[in-house]
Design an enzyme around this catalytic site. Structure first.
Site, PDB file in Angstrom:
ATOM      1  N   HIS A  80       0.820  -1.214   0.000  1.00  0.00           N
ATOM      2  CA  HIS A  80       0.000   0.000   0.000  1.00  0.00           C
ATOM      3  C   HIS A  80       0.855   1.266   0.000  1.00  0.00           C
ATOM      4  O   HIS A  80       0.390   2.330   0.378  1.00  0.00           O
ATOM      5  CB  HIS A  80      -0.954   0.005   1.205  1.00  0.00           C
ATOM      6  CG  HIS A  80      -2.087  -0.968   1.067  1.00  0.00           C
ATOM      7  ND1 HIS A  80      -2.975  -1.239   2.084  1.00  0.00           N
ATOM      8  CD2 HIS A  80      -2.481  -1.744   0.025  1.00  0.00           C
ATOM      9  CE1 HIS A  80      -3.856  -2.146   1.668  1.00  0.00           C
ATOM     10  NE2 HIS A  80      -3.569  -2.461   0.430  1.00  0.00           N
ATOM     11  N   CYS A  97       3.109  13.300  -8.296  1.00  0.00           N
ATOM     12  CA  CYS A  97       2.017  14.073  -8.900  1.00  0.00           C
ATOM     13  C   CYS A  97       0.727  13.242  -8.922  1.00  0.00           C
ATOM     14  O   CYS A  97       0.738  12.048  -9.195  1.00  0.00           O
ATOM     15  CB  CYS A  97       2.419  14.451 -10.327  1.00  0.00           C
ATOM     16  SG  CYS A  97       1.175  15.494 -11.120  1.00  0.00           S
ATOM     17  N   CYS A 133       1.054  12.645 -15.794  1.00  0.00           N
ATOM     18  CA  CYS A 133       2.235  13.511 -15.629  1.00  0.00           C
ATOM     19  C   CYS A 133       3.515  12.689 -15.716  1.00  0.00           C
ATOM     20  O   CYS A 133       3.659  11.670 -15.037  1.00  0.00           O
ATOM     21  CB  CYS A 133       2.158  14.243 -14.296  1.00  0.00           C
ATOM     22  SG  CYS A 133       3.561  15.340 -14.018  1.00  0.00           S
ATOM     23  N   CYS A 169       3.125  20.009  -8.069  1.00  0.00           N
ATOM     24  CA  CYS A 169       4.044  19.491  -9.092  1.00  0.00           C
ATOM     25  C   CYS A 169       4.391  20.612 -10.078  1.00  0.00           C
ATOM     26  O   CYS A 169       3.637  21.585 -10.204  1.00  0.00           O
ATOM     27  CB  CYS A 169       3.356  18.335  -9.811  1.00  0.00           C
ATOM     28  SG  CYS A 169       4.300  17.636 -11.177  1.00  0.00           S
ATOM     29  N   CYS A 200       3.930  20.608 -13.070  1.00  0.00           N
ATOM     30  CA  CYS A 200       2.852  20.697 -14.072  1.00  0.00           C
ATOM     31  C   CYS A 200       1.650  21.481 -13.534  1.00  0.00           C
ATOM     32  O   CYS A 200       0.705  21.740 -14.269  1.00  0.00           O
ATOM     33  CB  CYS A 200       2.417  19.307 -14.512  1.00  0.00           C
ATOM     34  SG  CYS A 200       1.359  18.455 -13.309  1.00  0.00           S
TER      35      CYS A 200
HETATM   36 ZN   LIG Z   1       2.640  16.698 -12.471  1.00  0.00          ZN
END
Ligand SMILES: [Zn+2]
Length: 280
Positions: free
Chosen positions: A127, A135, A140, A166, A168
């Site tokens: 887990h 991200c 991504c 992130c 992005c």
């Molecule tokens: Zn990202």
């Protein structure tokens, strides 16, 4: 059978084993002061917080500040925790057999097996572990370049209400399986899965495999499913849990020890020493 006799029977199987698999759920960490999800003092019943809701992906999506502060708290308490003597006992058994002959499969995200001295190569955290993030956007590219460590500085920022973002622009997420999870990075575990499968394939009947299922519940059955799968090739399954019953039938010897992880492992180690002369 009386508990004392069952302990001796289980210890006998451990002395014969050439390979050991440890399957650990949250009951294994309970003696280190980390609450399990479902016991009376556990995360789910603690204070007024609904921890099932807190640990759900829906909460992460709808209220990431609350979700991240929940995980930041858990990370802090996990980092402060120490493995109890039961981990040391297990590590001692595995050292005697050699690193290649033991494997830990755990749903725990606290890394206490690592702290207790087990090698990273011997553990599959099915887990994830709370020490890392990535991200939350599955597409991504940054997810492929490795996990980012959750630093103390990051935790401090989260405690002050700032979220990790992130490059992005999307929110980062902890590398831990949430309920209803839709962006857990399964591939991050690829190497561990490969090592685990290699270990499974190496098991022979003559290895007298002993499976130790410790503190694994039955609501989320990830760990329990593996116990069941391995019971077909094991010489014995030793199930340690305060209140879980043994199955009505099984393919191997099934020894059900009702007790806490720490007390039961200490009793087993004691029997190994006094009944079988295995030095501690
Ligand atoms: Zn990202």
């Amino acid at each position: 059978m009386e508990q004392e006799k069952k302990i001796k029977l289980a210890a006998g199987f451990i002395t014969q084993a050439k390979k050991i698999v440890i399957l650990a759920g949250s009951g294994m960490s309970a003696d280190s002061g980390l609450p399990t999800f479902r016991d009376k003092s556990g995360y789910w019943k603690n204070a007024s917080i609904d921890h099932f809701k807190m640990a759900s992906y829906t909460t992460f999506l709808n209220d990431p500040v609350v979700s991240w502060s929940f995980y930041a708290d858990r990370i802090s308490s996990y980092r402060a925790s120490k493995p109890h003597l039961g981990y040391e006992i297990l590590h001692g058994w595995c050292k005697r057999l050699g690193e290649d002959n033991c494997f830990v499969f755990t749903s725990n995200v606290d890394q206490l097996f690592l702290k207790a001295g087990f090698a990273d190569q011997q553990i599959y955290h099915c887990h994830g572990t709370l020490d890392f993030m990535y991200c939350s956007d599955k597409s991504c590219q940054s997810r492929q370049t490795g996990l980012k460590h959750n630093s103390e500085q990051l935790l401090l920022k989260i405690h002050n209400g700032a979220l990790p973002i992130c490059s992005c622009g999307q929110i980062m997420r902890p590398h831990v399986m949430m309920f209803g999870d839709q962006s857990f990075h399964h591939s991050a575990n690829d190497q561990a899965i490969e090592r685990w499968n290699t270990f499974l394939q190496s098991i022979k009947r003559t290895d007298n495999l002993v499976v130790l299922e410790i503190g694994a519940g039955s609501t989320v059955t990830t760990v329990e499913d593996v116990t069941w799968q391995l019971s077909k090739v094991a010489s014995a399954v030793i199930q340690i849990n305060p209140n879980k019953p043994a199955p009505s039938e099984s393919d191997s010897e099934w020894i059900n020890l009702n007790g806490s992880a720490l007390a039961t492992l200490m009793a087993l180690d004691d029997s190994l020493c006094h009944d079988f002369g295995v030095s501690q």
